[in-house]
Design a protein around this motif. Structure first.
Motif, PDB file in Angstrom:
ATOM      1  N   SER A   1       0.833  -1.206   0.000  1.00 48.93           N
ATOM      2  CA  SER A   1       0.000   0.000   0.000  1.00 48.93           C
ATOM      3  C   SER A   1       0.868   1.257   0.000  1.00 48.93           C
ATOM      4  O   SER A   1       0.590   2.228  -0.717  1.00 48.93           O
ATOM      5  N   PHE A   2       1.944   1.237   0.782  1.00 50.99           N
ATOM      6  CA  PHE A   2       2.850   2.388   0.877  1.00 50.99           C
ATOM      7  C   PHE A   2       3.543   2.634  -0.461  1.00 50.99           C
ATOM      8  O   PHE A   2       3.672   3.783  -0.913  1.00 50.99           O
ATOM      9  N   LEU A   3       3.985   1.558  -1.118  1.00 49.20           N
ATOM     10  CA  LEU A   3       4.639   1.693  -2.420  1.00 49.20           C
ATOM     11  C   LEU A   3       3.661   2.249  -3.458  1.00 49.20           C
ATOM     12  O   LEU A   3       4.018   3.120  -4.259  1.00 49.20           O
ATOM     13  N   GLU A   4       2.443   1.758  -3.424  1.00 47.00           N
ATOM     14  CA  GLU A   4       1.433   2.218  -4.380  1.00 47.00           C
ATOM     15  C   GLU A   4       1.197   3.725  -4.253  1.00 47.00           C
ATOM     16  O   GLU A   4       1.114   4.447  -5.244  1.00 47.00           O
ATOM     17  N   LYS A   5       1.118   4.220  -3.020  1.00 44.87           N
ATOM     18  CA  LYS A   5       0.894   5.649  -2.796  1.00 44.87           C
ATOM     19  C   LYS A   5       2.096   6.482  -3.244  1.00 44.87           C
ATOM     20  O   LYS A   5       1.955   7.648  -3.605  1.00 44.87           O
ATOM     21  N   SER A   6       3.302   5.873  -3.218  1.00 43.45           N
ATOM     22  CA  SER A   6       4.533   6.610  -3.533  1.00 43.45           C
ATOM     23  C   SER A   6       4.852   6.637  -5.016  1.00 43.45           C
ATOM     24  O   SER A   6       5.657   7.462  -5.463  1.00 43.45           O
ATOM     25  N   LEU A   7       4.257   5.720  -5.787  1.00 43.10           N
ATOM     26  CA  LEU A   7       4.597   5.608  -7.205  1.00 43.10           C
ATOM     27  C   LEU A   7       3.690   6.472  -8.081  1.00 43.10           C
ATOM     28  O   LEU A   7       2.488   6.563  -7.841  1.00 43.10           O
ATOM     29  N   ILE A   8       4.277   7.054  -9.128  1.00 45.98           N
ATOM     30  CA  ILE A   8       3.490   7.766 -10.136  1.00 45.98           C
ATOM     31  C   ILE A   8       2.909   6.765 -11.127  1.00 45.98           C
ATOM     32  O   ILE A   8       1.731   6.796 -11.451  1.00 45.98           O
ATOM     33  N   GLN A   9       3.772   5.836 -11.598  1.00 44.14           N
ATOM     34  CA  GLN A   9       3.332   4.832 -12.576  1.00 44.14           C
ATOM     35  C   GLN A   9       2.705   3.643 -11.843  1.00 44.14           C
ATOM     36  O   GLN A   9       3.383   2.688 -11.484  1.00 44.14           O
ATOM     37  N   LYS A  10       1.422   3.685 -11.638  1.00 40.00           N
ATOM     38  CA  LYS A  10       0.734   2.631 -10.892  1.00 40.00           C
ATOM     39  C   LYS A  10       0.771   1.292 -11.637  1.00 40.00           C
ATOM     40  O   LYS A  10       0.663   0.237 -11.005  1.00 40.00           O
ATOM     41  N   ASP A  11       0.931   1.335 -12.969  1.00 37.39           N
ATOM     42  CA  ASP A  11       0.923   0.085 -13.735  1.00 37.39           C
ATOM     43  C   ASP A  11       2.135  -0.787 -13.422  1.00 37.39           C
ATOM     44  O   ASP A  11       2.143  -1.986 -13.707  1.00 37.39           O
ATOM     45  N   LEU A  12       3.179  -0.199 -12.811  1.00 34.79           N
ATOM     46  CA  LEU A  12       4.333  -0.999 -12.408  1.00 34.79           C
ATOM     47  C   LEU A  12       3.937  -2.095 -11.419  1.00 34.79           C
ATOM     48  O   LEU A  12       4.577  -3.150 -11.336  1.00 34.79           O
ATOM     49  N   LEU A  13       2.876  -1.837 -10.661  1.00 34.68           N
ATOM     50  CA  LEU A  13       2.444  -2.768  -9.619  1.00 34.68           C
ATOM     51  C   LEU A  13       1.746  -3.995 -10.188  1.00 34.68           C
ATOM     52  O   LEU A  13       1.440  -4.933  -9.444  1.00 34.68           O
ATOM     53  N   HIS A  14       1.501  -4.010 -11.502  1.00 36.24           N
ATOM     54  CA  HIS A  14       0.876  -5.182 -12.119  1.00 36.24           C
ATOM     55  C   HIS A  14       1.795  -6.396 -12.053  1.00 36.24           C
ATOM     56  O   HIS A  14       1.333  -7.530 -12.068  1.00 36.24           O
ATOM     57  N   ASP A  15       3.108  -6.149 -11.991  1.00 40.09           N
ATOM     58  CA  ASP A  15       4.073  -7.252 -11.853  1.00 40.09           C
ATOM     59  C   ASP A  15       4.173  -7.618 -10.372  1.00 40.09           C
ATOM     60  O   ASP A  15       5.065  -7.178  -9.653  1.00 40.09           O
ATOM     61  N   ARG A  16       3.236  -8.442  -9.921  1.00 42.94           N
ATOM     62  CA  ARG A  16       3.127  -8.761  -8.491  1.00 42.94           C
ATOM     63  C   ARG A  16       4.376  -9.482  -7.956  1.00 42.94           C
ATOM     64  O   ARG A  16       4.828  -9.207  -6.848  1.00 42.94           O
ATOM     65  N   ALA A  17       4.900 -10.389  -8.772  1.00 41.82           N
ATOM     66  CA  ALA A  17       6.065 -11.162  -8.320  1.00 41.82           C
ATOM     67  C   ALA A  17       7.260 -10.239  -8.086  1.00 41.82           C
ATOM     68  O   ALA A  17       7.954 -10.339  -7.060  1.00 41.82           O
ATOM     69  N   ALA A  18       7.495  -9.313  -9.036  1.00 41.98           N
ATOM     70  CA  ALA A  18       8.614  -8.381  -8.899  1.00 41.98           C
ATOM     71  C   ALA A  18       8.398  -7.446  -7.713  1.00 41.98           C
ATOM     72  O   ALA A  18       9.343  -7.112  -6.986  1.00 41.98           O
ATOM     73  N   MET A  19       7.146  -7.012  -7.509  1.00 41.61           N
ATOM     74  CA  MET A  19       6.860  -6.117  -6.386  1.00 41.61           C
ATOM     75  C   MET A  19       7.143  -6.807  -5.055  1.00 41.61           C
ATOM     76  O   MET A  19       7.786  -6.236  -4.168  1.00 41.61           O
ATOM     77  N   THR A  20       6.682  -8.039  -4.923  1.00 45.41           N
ATOM     78  CA  THR A  20       6.908  -8.783  -3.672  1.00 45.41           C
ATOM     79  C   THR A  20       8.394  -8.990  -3.428  1.00 45.41           C
ATOM     80  O   THR A  20       8.889  -8.817  -2.305  1.00 45.41           O
TER      81      THR A  20
END
Length: 665
Positions: free
Chosen positions: A154-173
């Motif tokens: 949640s914290f990363l999502e609020k900090s990022l401009i490009q929200k589509d980066l979060l679609h890569d769940r494995a890389a985010m984790t």
């Protein structure tokens, strides 16, 4: 907590970068909205001058009756302590330096002398130091821990401009795991991602290329409007002020921090730490590091962990101070002193120490002191016992190479490392290399040592083992009979070295078809070892294994199966599934099953052994080929002719390339 309990002071404590200031800010905004009658004040305790400047501003804005003789800071304290001030919330942020807060012998009287006290007033401190937290708030300390995965996402999502980066769940984790869910590290990563428009996977690669790349990445400053103008925002540098405070206040804690930065940050045994003072000083030093949340004790109280990013930052701190090589050499010397021998009784200890030894051995190529190679020698020997052959070769080869260039040919240390490297080569199936090394060692020791000297006999014993592995059975028997004769004259019947040589001679007798001699000798060895060694001791199990093999060769299949099943059950509990000894026993048990007509059992066990050996051993390794060969024969016995033919053709093609015509396989 503040508004429901009789509590005038609370300290929020936690690791630098964990988000204490942000928590205090949120609390201040909550109080403004939900407690409108409260006045809210914010002061930073980064320095005396900064604190005084904020108090001067407060003095101008508060309705304080002027007293020309009174200092403005005292006026603020007097006013806020009075009834006319009404209810208030004072946040003292970054109260990390106990000397600034409480004063020191050089500068008595800290900023605490100017903090107001009132039944209607509440003071919230944020600090990295447990010592400070307890000193100012007693039991009213809230420890702020790192976020969990969901909070970090949640914290990363609020900090990022490009929200589509979060679609890569494995890389985010994976990225959040690398950043240990630390808010400051996530903020820094988001700032980099926002600025450079790279993917999460690309950022991860940058983090993991080399340590120097990680250091550069984590040292980049970035703008963060929740942090102070002159504070260090980069993750790698945010703790530098804390490190300096530790160095200033407790040299033992600082030295301990330096040592830990050179070993593995996780699963650090208390026993591996250097003794840098009295026991009380050591306890106090650990307490200081725990107080800053740099290390965390595990539940069993015998081990602790260091935060991985703190570990990185400590190394940066040491390098910038110019002590990088010095601290690595000191850590190497200490580990070379405390690392245990490969005696079986030390196995739990060496397994705890091995990750830390690796970190020291391969952490800095500039370290070129004899203690590094002494550590590598014992690390290699312990790895060999654990069946980690490739790693053992790496350590022992490096040790031998260094000693070869620094010591004369007949030096005992040089010959010792040459002997152990040969043992590792033999275990890896590189028998020609092993023979070459051991023949040289035996030649030197036969010239320089008495015939009954243990080192001379050890090398002759080992050379005989390698001769047998290479199919040179007659040479092996001749050499082992010589060793056994001397050891039976000079050593007690239960002496491990005497029993080892008798065990090996019996093995070679069995390989030479002298089964009755092998059984007689092995029964003697097994009887003694069953009386003197624990049932899971490797030497006891090895002799039972060999006796079972001899029984099978003699046609006593039922006896062989019973003994091998006993050995396999114990080894499956005590050894890793890829350990050579465990696989050898499973291989032999499968052979015994085949001889007894239990074909299905044999196939199941051999397929398991072959799968592991194909993953862990080179294709020409004798043990891998032996298991494939036996499995092919069992397939044939089971009517699976096509499988048998394919596997046999493969084995024969490899044998023709690599083994001598006389080899028993």
């Amino acid at each position: 907590m503040f508004f429901t309990q009789e509590c005038q002071r609370v300290a929020v404590m936690g690791l630098g970068g964990v988000g204490k200031t942000q928590v205090a800010l949120k609390f201040a905004y909550w109080a403004k909205e939900n407690k409108p009658d409260y006045s809210i004040f914010w002061v930073a305790a980064l320095s005396d001058a900064g604190f005084e400047q904020v108090y001067m501003e407060m003095a101008k804005k508060l309705p304080i009756l002027k007293d020309n003789d009174e200092e403005p800071m005292k006026s603020v304290r007097r006013y806020l302590s009075s009834e006319e001030a009404g209810p208030w919330l004072l946040i003292v942020d970054n109260a990390d330096d106990i000397d600034i807060l409480l004063g020191s012998s050089d500068t008595p009287g800290g900023i605490i002398d100017y903090l107001p006290e009132s039944e209607r007033g509440l003071t919230l401190f944020t600090t990295r130091s447990r010592q400070v937290a307890v000193a100012i708030a007693g039991n009213d300390v809230v420890e702020l821990c790192e976020m969990n995965l969901q909070e970090a996402e949640s914290f990363l999502e609020k900090s990022l401009i490009q929200k589509d980066l979060l679609h890569d769940r494995a890389a985010m984790t994976k990225l959040l795991n690398e950043l240990t869910y630390l808010p400051l590290a996530i903020t820094q990563a988001a700032a980099y991602l926002n600025k450079n428009q790279v993917s999460l996977t690309e950022y991860l690669k940058l983090l993991q290329i080399t340590e120097q790349d990680t250091i550069r990445l984590m040292s980049r400053q970035f703008h963060d409007n929740t942090r102070y103008k002159d504070s260090q925002n980069a993750v790698a540098t945010t703790w530098l002020v804390s490190f300096d405070q530790i160095r200033k206040s407790d040299s033992v804690a600082a030295d301990l921090l330096s040592f830990i930065s050179r070993i593995e940050p996780k699963a650090i045994p208390w026993s591996i730490l250097p003794s840098l003072g009295s026991e009380e000083q050591m306890v106090n030093a650990i307490g200081i590091l725990r107080g800053y949340a740099f290390v965390v004790k595990r539940a069993n109280d015998e081990m602790f962990d260091m935060h991985s990013l703190v570990h990185l930052a400590t190394r940066i701190w040491i390098q910038r101070a110019g002590f990088g090589l010095q601290t690595m050499e000191a850590a190497t010397r200490h580990l070379a002193t405390v690392f245990p021998s490969d005696d079986y009784v030390n196995r739990s200890l060496w397994r705890e120490y091995l990750p830390h030894a690796f970190k020291v051995l391969f952490g800095d190529d500039r370290v070129d002191i004899k203690e590094r190679y002494e550590l590598g020698y014992w690390t290699g020997r312990c790895l060999l016992v654990d069946g980690r052959i490739k790693e053992a070769i790496k350590c022992l080869r490096e040790c031998y190479s260094w000693r070869k260039s620094h010591f004369p040919e007949e030096d005992p240390n040089r010959l010792g490392s040459q002997h152990e490297l040969a043992r590792a080569y033999e275990a890896d199936g590189q028998t020609k290399k092993a023979i070459e090394l051991l023949e040289h060692v035996v030649t030197i020791r036969e010239k320089t040592l008495a015939k009954e000297h243990p080192s001379r006999l050890n090398s002759q014993h080992e050379l005989a083992r390698v001769y047998e592995a290479d199919g040179q059975t007659k040479k092996a028997i001749e050499l082992l009979k010589h060793v056994v004769t001397i050891r039976e004259k000079t050593l007690a019947k239960e002496h491990p070295s005497r029993l080892n040589s008798q065990h090996e001679l019996a093995r070679v007798y069995e390989a030479d078809g002298q089964t009755k001699k092998a059984i007689e000798l092995l029964k003697h060895v097994v009887t003694i070892r069953e009386k003197t060694l624990a049932k899971e001791h490797p030497s006891r199990l090895a002799s039972q294994h060999e006796l079972a093999r001899a029984y099978k060769a003699d046609g006593q299949t039922k006896k062989a199966i019973k003994l091998l099943e006993h050995v396999v059950v114990i080894q499956e509990k005590t050894l890793a599934k890829e350990h050579p000894s465990r696989l050898d026993s499973q291989h032999e048990l499968a052979r015994a099953y085949k001889a007894d007509g239990q074909t299905k059992k044999a196939i199941k066990l051999l397929e398991h052994v072959v799968v592991i050996r194909e993953k862990t051993l080179a294709e020409e390794h004798p043990s891998r080929l032996a298991s494939q060969y036996v499995l092919a024969n069992v397939y044939k016995a089971d009517g699976q002719t096509k499988k048998a033919a394919e596997l046999l053709e493969y084995v024969i093609s490899i044998q023709e390339k690599t083994l001598t015509k006389k080899h028993p396989l």
